[in-house]
Write an enzyme that holds these catalytic residues in place. Structure first.
Site, PDB file in Angstrom:
ATOM      1  N   ASP A   1      46.656 -30.218   0.861  1.00  0.00           N
ATOM      2  CA  ASP A   1      48.074 -30.004   1.132  1.00  0.00           C
ATOM      3  C   ASP A   1      48.472 -31.051   2.162  1.00  0.00           C
ATOM      4  O   ASP A   1      48.002 -31.022   3.301  1.00  0.00           O
ATOM      5  CB  ASP A   1      48.287 -28.590   1.677  1.00  0.00           C
ATOM      6  CG  ASP A   1      49.740 -28.296   2.055  1.00  0.00           C
ATOM      7  OD1 ASP A   1      50.562 -29.237   2.092  1.00  0.00           O
ATOM      8  OD2 ASP A   1      50.049 -27.119   2.335  1.00  0.00           O
ATOM      9  N   VAL A   2      49.324 -31.996   1.766  1.00  0.00           N
ATOM     10  CA  VAL A   2      49.632 -33.130   2.649  1.00  0.00           C
ATOM     11  C   VAL A   2      50.450 -32.734   3.868  1.00  0.00           C
ATOM     12  O   VAL A   2      50.653 -33.563   4.769  1.00  0.00           O
ATOM     13  CB  VAL A   2      50.345 -34.270   1.888  1.00  0.00           C
ATOM     14  CG1 VAL A   2      49.447 -34.838   0.806  1.00  0.00           C
ATOM     15  CG2 VAL A   2      51.692 -33.810   1.330  1.00  0.00           C
TER      16      VAL A   2
ATOM     17  N   TYR B   1      66.133 -35.356  -0.053  1.00  0.00           N
ATOM     18  CA  TYR B   1      65.203 -36.168  -0.826  1.00  0.00           C
ATOM     19  C   TYR B   1      65.480 -37.661  -0.619  1.00  0.00           C
ATOM     20  O   TYR B   1      64.543 -38.461  -0.445  1.00  0.00           O
ATOM     21  CB  TYR B   1      65.319 -35.806  -2.301  1.00  0.00           C
ATOM     22  CG  TYR B   1      64.275 -36.434  -3.187  1.00  0.00           C
ATOM     23  CD1 TYR B   1      62.936 -36.116  -3.056  1.00  0.00           C
ATOM     24  CD2 TYR B   1      64.639 -37.335  -4.188  1.00  0.00           C
ATOM     25  CE1 TYR B   1      61.974 -36.681  -3.882  1.00  0.00           C
ATOM     26  CE2 TYR B   1      63.699 -37.906  -5.022  1.00  0.00           C
ATOM     27  CZ  TYR B   1      62.370 -37.575  -4.862  1.00  0.00           C
ATOM     28  OH  TYR B   1      61.418 -38.145  -5.688  1.00  0.00           O
TER      29      TYR B   1
ATOM     30  N   ALA C   1      61.410 -41.031 -14.503  1.00  0.00           N
ATOM     31  CA  ALA C   1      60.186 -41.087 -15.296  1.00  0.00           C
ATOM     32  C   ALA C   1      60.018 -39.734 -15.977  1.00  0.00           C
ATOM     33  O   ALA C   1      59.785 -38.724 -15.311  1.00  0.00           O
ATOM     34  CB  ALA C   1      58.977 -41.410 -14.427  1.00  0.00           C
TER      35      ALA C   1
ATOM     36  N   ASN D   1      51.372 -40.245  -3.705  1.00  0.00           N
ATOM     37  CA  ASN D   1      52.307 -39.781  -4.721  1.00  0.00           C
ATOM     38  C   ASN D   1      52.988 -38.472  -4.354  1.00  0.00           C
ATOM     39  O   ASN D   1      53.998 -38.104  -4.957  1.00  0.00           O
ATOM     40  CB  ASN D   1      51.570 -39.624  -6.057  1.00  0.00           C
ATOM     41  CG  ASN D   1      52.464 -39.098  -7.152  1.00  0.00           C
ATOM     42  OD1 ASN D   1      53.392 -39.769  -7.581  1.00  0.00           O
ATOM     43  ND2 ASN D   1      52.201 -37.875  -7.605  1.00  0.00           N
TER      44      ASN D   1
ATOM     45  N   LYS E   1      62.887 -40.395   0.955  1.00  0.00           N
ATOM     46  CA  LYS E   1      62.449 -41.584   0.220  1.00  0.00           C
ATOM     47  C   LYS E   1      62.879 -42.873   0.927  1.00  0.00           C
ATOM     48  O   LYS E   1      62.135 -43.869   0.900  1.00  0.00           O
ATOM     49  CB  LYS E   1      62.995 -41.546  -1.210  1.00  0.00           C
ATOM     50  CG  LYS E   1      62.340 -40.478  -2.080  1.00  0.00           C
ATOM     51  CD  LYS E   1      60.842 -40.688  -2.224  1.00  0.00           C
ATOM     52  CE  LYS E   1      60.229 -39.774  -3.268  1.00  0.00           C
ATOM     53  NZ  LYS E   1      58.766 -39.959  -3.416  1.00  0.00           N
TER      54      LYS E   1
ATOM     55  N   ASP F   1      45.415 -32.420  -4.808  1.00  0.00           N
ATOM     56  CA  ASP F   1      46.622 -31.634  -5.052  1.00  0.00           C
ATOM     57  C   ASP F   1      46.448 -30.322  -4.294  1.00  0.00           C
ATOM     58  O   ASP F   1      45.325 -29.936  -3.968  1.00  0.00           O
ATOM     59  CB  ASP F   1      46.820 -31.368  -6.550  1.00  0.00           C
ATOM     60  CG  ASP F   1      48.279 -31.111  -6.908  1.00  0.00           C
ATOM     61  OD1 ASP F   1      48.923 -32.015  -7.459  1.00  0.00           O
ATOM     62  OD2 ASP F   1      48.777 -29.997  -6.619  1.00  0.00           O
TER      63      ASP F   1
END
Length: 254
Positions: free
Chosen positions: A69-70, A162, A195, A96, A166, A48
């Site tokens: 950090d992706v 977003y 979720a 994720n 996705k 994370d």
């Protein structure tokens, strides 16, 4: 409303596999899937960008942690190399990391668009590329599970960035699966809708949450661990012939 089922007991579906999970320091799907992987016998590395929360989650779950950090290629590579160095190999990557937000397309800035795309789509690409290279270096085999969303299939107001990200994750999943099948590497994704977890409840209105839950045939939101269960299955050898698929963890497709 269909009631929430009993939390499952572990069945060693991932026994001795080394699993890397990105964006796992929060209260949502990332931490839930890390916990389920531990319960299924895996050796887990979580990452994370928020180092304090990451350290606390690693202590809670009893897993190894590497900050990442992706959006930074060097940090993504360091995550994969660090996980492999710590355990001797990696077997599974669970992508994720993602970033959302609400903004009308007319009001959205380039920075707002680019930030969501960079974390959600580009970050998934960077981690997938690094893991694939490591899998090939190890001699082949391995599984990648991406976190997509039903919004990649359907339209929703103020979600252009977003949804585009996705949908891109879905396409990346399918194409990457074809690219790496010859190496025995599988790439799949889940597409959850809603979720429920504390952070989502904090940043989303009760009216919208109720509306989204009402769209589900179950009449309720998923628990993060219910999504995690599907990710565990896709990561396991039970899904050995499944690749290039996006599995909806929802009744919604359009």
């Amino acid at each position: 409303m269909i009631p929430i089922p009993k939390y499952p007991e572990g069945a060693n579906l991932l026994r001795d596999k080394v699993v890397v999970v990105t964006a796992a320091a929060g209260t949502g799907i990332g931490s839930a899937v890390a916990k389920r992987c531990v319960e299924e016998g895996a050796r887990v590395v979580i990452s994370d960008w928020h180092e304090r929360r990451l350290a606390a989650k690693a202590e809670e779950l009893g897993v190894h942690a590497i900050p990442c950090d992706v959006t930074q290629e060097g940090q993504v590579q360091a995550l994969i190399d660090g996980a492999s160095g710590h355990f001797g190999r990696i077997d599974v990557l669970i992508n994720n990391a993602g970033l959302g937000g609400s903004k009308s397309i007319a009001d959205m800035t380039d920075d707002e668009w680019s930030r969501v795309i960079d974390v959600t789509l580009n970050g998934t690409f960077r981690a997938t590329r690094a893991a694939v290279r490591k899998f090939i270096e190890q001699g082949g085999g391995g599984a990648i599970v991406n976190n997509a969303s039903v919004i990649g299939w359907r339209a929703q107001a103020e979600q252009a960035h977003y949804a585009a990200a996705k949908a891109g994750v879905m396409a990346l999943t399918r194409c990457a699966a074809v690219d790496v099948a010859q190496h025995g590497i599988r790439v799949n994704a889940v597409a959850p809708s809603l979720a429920m977890h504390p952070f989502l409840a904090k940043v989303t209105s009760e009216e919208l949450l109720a509306e989204l839950a009402g769209r589900e045939v179950s009449g309720r939101a998923a628990q993060p661990w219910e999504v995690a269960n599907v990710m565990v299955f896709l990561a396991s050898d039970y899904a050995s012939y499944l690749t290039g698929e996006v599995v909806s963890v929802s009744s919604q497709h359009a």
